[in-house]
Design a protein around this motif. Structure first.
Motif, PDB file in Angstrom:
ATOM      1  N   TRP A 150       0.937  -1.308  -0.171  1.00 50.17           N
ATOM      2  CA  TRP A 150       0.471   0.029   0.386  1.00 50.17           C
ATOM      3  C   TRP A 150       1.036   0.747   0.044  1.00 50.17           C
ATOM      4  CZ3 TRP A 150      -4.071   0.951  -1.571  1.00 50.17           C
ATOM      5  CH2 TRP A 150      -5.269   2.451  -0.878  1.00 50.17           C
ATOM      6  N   ASP A 151       2.246   1.538   0.740  1.00 45.41           N
ATOM      7  CA  ASP A 151       3.529   2.523   0.774  1.00 45.41           C
ATOM      8  C   ASP A 151       3.501   2.539  -0.424  1.00 45.41           C
ATOM      9  OD1 ASP A 151       2.053   3.549   3.729  1.00 45.41           O
ATOM     10  OD2 ASP A 151       4.383   2.153   4.497  1.00 45.41           O
ATOM     11  N   CYS A 152       3.794   1.281  -1.534  1.00 47.95           N
ATOM     12  CA  CYS A 152       4.467   1.499  -2.348  1.00 47.95           C
ATOM     13  C   CYS A 152       3.913   1.961  -3.601  1.00 47.95           C
ATOM     14  CB  CYS A 152       4.549  -0.320  -3.504  1.00 47.95           C
ATOM     15  SG  CYS A 152       5.673  -0.229  -4.573  1.00 47.95           S
ATOM     16  N   VAL A 153       2.143   1.565  -3.583  1.00 50.05           N
ATOM     17  CA  VAL A 153       0.778   2.259  -4.386  1.00 50.05           C
ATOM     18  C   VAL A 153       0.934   3.752  -3.955  1.00 50.05           C
ATOM     19  CG1 VAL A 153      -0.945   2.263  -4.674  1.00 50.05           C
ATOM     20  CG2 VAL A 153       0.072   0.023  -4.722  1.00 50.05           C
ATOM     21  N   LYS A 154       1.391   4.111  -2.834  1.00 45.60           N
ATOM     22  CA  LYS A 154       0.697   5.807  -2.966  1.00 45.60           C
ATOM     23  C   LYS A 154       2.009   5.829  -3.331  1.00 45.60           C
ATOM     24  CE  LYS A 154      -0.066   5.617   2.097  1.00 45.60           C
ATOM     25  NZ  LYS A 154       0.128   5.705   3.062  1.00 45.60           N
ATOM     26  N   ALA A 155       3.111   5.443  -2.995  1.00 42.88           N
ATOM     27  CA  ALA A 155       4.542   6.511  -3.321  1.00 42.88           C
ATOM     28  C   ALA A 155       4.237   6.382  -5.118  1.00 42.88           C
ATOM     29  CB  ALA A 155       5.724   5.913  -4.006  1.00 42.88           C
ATOM     30  N   LEU A 156       4.068   6.005  -6.026  1.00 41.09           N
ATOM     31  CA  LEU A 156       3.983   5.395  -7.698  1.00 41.09           C
ATOM     32  C   LEU A 156       2.463   6.311  -7.782  1.00 41.09           C
ATOM     33  CD1 LEU A 156       3.839   1.661  -8.036  1.00 41.09           C
ATOM     34  CD2 LEU A 156       5.249   3.108  -8.095  1.00 41.09           C
ATOM     35  N   GLN A 157       1.863   6.356  -6.531  1.00 38.14           N
ATOM     36  CA  GLN A 157       0.714   7.228  -7.353  1.00 38.14           C
ATOM     37  C   GLN A 157       0.968   8.970  -7.574  1.00 38.14           C
ATOM     38  OE1 GLN A 157      -1.814   6.505  -8.452  1.00 38.14           O
ATOM     39  NE2 GLN A 157      -3.810   4.991  -7.223  1.00 38.14           N
ATOM     40  N   GLU A 158       1.850   9.395  -6.286  1.00 43.33           N
ATOM     41  CA  GLU A 158       1.955  10.815  -6.003  1.00 43.33           C
ATOM     42  C   GLU A 158       3.281  10.613  -7.556  1.00 43.33           C
ATOM     43  OE1 GLU A 158       4.816  13.634  -3.640  1.00 43.33           O
ATOM     44  OE2 GLU A 158       4.578  11.356  -2.804  1.00 43.33           O
ATOM     45  N   LEU A 159       3.925   9.904  -7.975  1.00 39.48           N
ATOM     46  CA  LEU A 159       4.684   9.816  -8.803  1.00 39.48           C
ATOM     47  C   LEU A 159       4.378  10.712 -10.390  1.00 39.48           C
ATOM     48  CD1 LEU A 159       7.675  10.112 -10.585  1.00 39.48           C
ATOM     49  CD2 LEU A 159       7.888   7.531 -10.146  1.00 39.48           C
ATOM     50  N   GLY A 160       2.712   9.062 -10.565  1.00 41.31           N
ATOM     51  CA  GLY A 160       2.642   8.958 -11.480  1.00 41.31           C
ATOM     52  C   GLY A 160       1.439  10.396 -11.480  1.00 41.31           C
ATOM     53  N   SER A 161       1.275  10.949 -10.964  1.00 41.79           N
ATOM     54  CA  SER A 161       0.765  12.151 -10.668  1.00 41.79           C
ATOM     55  C   SER A 161       0.672  13.543 -11.756  1.00 41.79           C
ATOM     56  CB  SER A 161      -0.039  12.553  -9.553  1.00 41.79           C
ATOM     57  OG  SER A 161       0.274  13.052  -8.952  1.00 41.79           O
ATOM     58  N   ARG A 162       2.023  13.368 -11.513  1.00 46.44           N
ATOM     59  CA  ARG A 162       2.712  14.245 -12.377  1.00 46.44           C
ATOM     60  C   ARG A 162       3.836  14.236 -13.475  1.00 46.44           C
ATOM     61  NH1 ARG A 162       3.591  15.635  -7.299  1.00 46.44           N
ATOM     62  NH2 ARG A 162       6.319  14.790  -6.554  1.00 46.44           N
ATOM     63  N   ASN A 163       3.882  12.664 -13.459  1.00 45.58           N
ATOM     64  CA  ASN A 163       4.697  12.271 -15.020  1.00 45.58           C
ATOM     65  C   ASN A 163       3.869  11.030 -15.692  1.00 45.58           C
ATOM     66  OD1 ASN A 163       7.575  12.989 -14.533  1.00 45.58           O
ATOM     67  ND2 ASN A 163       6.714  12.335 -12.447  1.00 45.58           N
ATOM     68  N   LYS A 164       4.757  10.426 -16.827  1.00 44.30           N
ATOM     69  CA  LYS A 164       3.621   8.758 -17.857  1.00 44.30           C
ATOM     70  C   LYS A 164       4.621   8.120 -17.290  1.00 44.30           C
ATOM     71  CE  LYS A 164       2.560   7.264 -22.435  1.00 44.30           C
ATOM     72  NZ  LYS A 164       3.198   7.253 -23.397  1.00 44.30           N
ATOM     73  N   LEU A 165       3.871   7.654 -16.044  1.00 48.27           N
ATOM     74  CA  LEU A 165       4.619   6.516 -15.511  1.00 48.27           C
ATOM     75  C   LEU A 165       4.195   4.810 -15.614  1.00 48.27           C
ATOM     76  CD1 LEU A 165       6.881   5.287 -13.083  1.00 48.27           C
ATOM     77  CD2 LEU A 165       5.003   5.127 -11.883  1.00 48.27           C
ATOM     78  N   THR A 166       5.806   4.046 -16.294  1.00 46.35           N
ATOM     79  CA  THR A 166       5.294   3.015 -16.728  1.00 46.35           C
ATOM     80  C   THR A 166       5.808   1.590 -16.099  1.00 46.35           C
ATOM     81  OG1 THR A 166       3.822   3.479 -18.415  1.00 46.35           O
ATOM     82  CG2 THR A 166       5.239   0.871 -18.672  1.00 46.35           C
ATOM     83  N   LEU A 167       5.095   0.774 -15.623  1.00 46.44           N
ATOM     84  CA  LEU A 167       6.257  -0.190 -14.429  1.00 46.44           C
ATOM     85  C   LEU A 167       6.136  -1.636 -15.643  1.00 46.44           C
ATOM     86  CD1 LEU A 167       5.200   1.315 -12.674  1.00 46.44           C
ATOM     87  CD2 LEU A 167       5.809  -0.503 -10.694  1.00 46.44           C
ATOM     88  N   ALA A 168       7.008  -2.165 -15.822  1.00 44.88           N
ATOM     89  CA  ALA A 168       7.029  -3.443 -16.669  1.00 44.88           C
ATOM     90  C   ALA A 168       7.911  -4.223 -15.869  1.00 44.88           C
ATOM     91  CB  ALA A 168       7.131  -3.072 -17.946  1.00 44.88           C
ATOM     92  N   TRP A 169       7.610  -5.269 -16.974  1.00 42.01           N
ATOM     93  CA  TRP A 169       8.172  -6.692 -16.473  1.00 42.01           C
ATOM     94  C   TRP A 169       9.835  -7.383 -17.665  1.00 42.01           C
ATOM     95  CZ3 TRP A 169       9.088 -11.641 -19.043  1.00 42.01           C
ATOM     96  CH2 TRP A 169       9.985 -12.785 -18.146  1.00 42.01           C
ATOM     97  N   VAL A 170      10.844  -7.503 -16.792  1.00 44.59           N
ATOM     98  CA  VAL A 170      12.276  -7.603 -17.382  1.00 44.59           C
ATOM     99  C   VAL A 170      12.435  -8.882 -16.725  1.00 44.59           C
ATOM    100  CG1 VAL A 170      13.425  -6.282 -15.564  1.00 44.59           C
ATOM    101  CG2 VAL A 170      14.798  -7.156 -17.706  1.00 44.59           C
ATOM    102  N   PRO A 171      12.809  -9.565 -18.040  1.00 44.42           N
ATOM    103  CA  PRO A 171      13.462 -11.186 -17.470  1.00 44.42           C
ATOM    104  C   PRO A 171      14.476 -10.868 -16.541  1.00 44.42           C
ATOM    105  CG  PRO A 171      12.453 -11.208 -19.690  1.00 44.42           C
ATOM    106  CD  PRO A 171      12.851 -10.210 -19.366  1.00 44.42           C
ATOM    107  N   GLY A 172      14.951 -11.983 -15.607  1.00 38.56           N
ATOM    108  CA  GLY A 172      15.888 -11.704 -14.309  1.00 38.56           C
ATOM    109  C   GLY A 172      17.116 -12.799 -14.904  1.00 38.56           C
ATOM    110  N   HIS A 173      18.052 -12.490 -15.170  1.00 36.64           N
ATOM    111  CA  HIS A 173      19.514 -13.074 -15.177  1.00 36.64           C
ATOM    112  C   HIS A 173      19.765 -13.149 -16.812  1.00 36.64           C
ATOM    113  CE1 HIS A 173      19.743 -13.429 -10.697  1.00 36.64           C
ATOM    114  NE2 HIS A 173      18.762 -13.694 -10.803  1.00 36.64           N
ATOM    115  N   LYS A 174      19.519 -12.436 -17.680  1.00 35.71           N
ATOM    116  CA  LYS A 174      19.219 -12.635 -18.766  1.00 35.71           C
ATOM    117  C   LYS A 174      20.355 -11.672 -20.150  1.00 35.71           C
ATOM    118  CE  LYS A 174      16.375 -16.204 -19.076  1.00 35.71           C
ATOM    119  NZ  LYS A 174      16.278 -17.528 -19.203  1.00 35.71           N
TER     120      LYS A 174
END
Length: 231
Positions: A150-174
């Motif tokens: 929940w704290d993480c979501v709140k931080a992302l909401q704050e960041l995304g309110s002023r920016n175009k924010l995309t979180l994406a998956w990257v294959p690990g150890h590749k």
């Protein structure tokens, strides 16, 4: 019989004794990460779980601001790693002895969001990559039962309110440079001592279950040893 306590009271005292024995476990006395569910129906950010093939030619999402996050856990403890591409930024965080790998992954994303907010980013395109699908799906869920998430979501909401924010998956150890850098920073953080009180965040349900299971196993062995003629 007169003078003998009622059976219900005897059972009650036994249950109270068991409760006090379980409660004596230090882990069960720590604050928990579990909370009453909260809901986040509208997100100021997008989450994308990409296919591996989309990474054949490098990061499929380009942005002005590109970041990679990772979490790690070793015997000494857990750590979070944050790597920024432009300008190059390297951050490693120690999360202490009790954080799980999942919590380390979420803490890395939250720490990354806080770092970008602190840099004053506004009206930018931001891509944040994580190799934890579990963390991304938990953050993207409408219902949240974890205080850390929940704290993480709140931080992302704050960041995304002023920016175009995309979180994406990257294959690990590749062999993806940003992910390898974040992984190295997370392992470095896991090897460091936590500065501050334990636990870094609330105890996960997995730790609580493990402590109760360990107590039950110990009691079972003790009762078995005390029974006559057992092998």
């Amino acid at each position: 019989m007169q003078g003998q306590p009622p059976i219900r009271q005897q059972h009650g005292s036994e249950h109270q004794k068991l409760y006090l024995e379980v409660k004596a476990d230090p882990i069960l006395g720590m604050p928990t990460d579990v909370m009453v569910p909260k809901y986040s129906f509208k997100k100021n950010f997008e989450i994308r779980i990409l296919d591996r093939e989309e990474w054949n030619n490098g990061p499929p999402i380009t942005a002005q601001n590109m970041w990679y996050t990772d979490g790690s856990r070793i015997e000494q403890g857990a750590g979070a790693g944050i790597y920024g591409v432009r300008p190059e930024t390297k951050i490693c965080l120690s999360l202490g002895r009790f954080a799980t790998v999942f919590q380390a992954e979420v803490a890395a994303i939250q720490g990354c969001a806080r770092e970008i907010i602190g840099q004053g980013a506004a009206r930018q395109s931001i891509a944040m990559y994580s190799d934890s699908q579990a963390a991304l799906k938990a953050i993207g869920s409408m219902q949240v039962c974890s205080r850390l998430v929940w704290d993480c979501v709140k931080a992302l909401q704050e960041l995304g309110s002023r920016n175009k924010l995309t979180l994406a998956w990257v294959p690990g150890h590749k062999g993806h440079k940003g992910n390898e850098e974040a992984d190295s920073l997370a392992r470095e953080g896991a090897g460091r001592a936590l500065i501050g009180p334990e636990p870094f965040c609330g105890i996960a349900k997995t730790h609580v279950r493990a402590s109760i299971d360990e107590w039950m196993d110990g009691k079972s062995r003790e009762w078995w040893r005390n029974l006559p003629q057992q092998r």
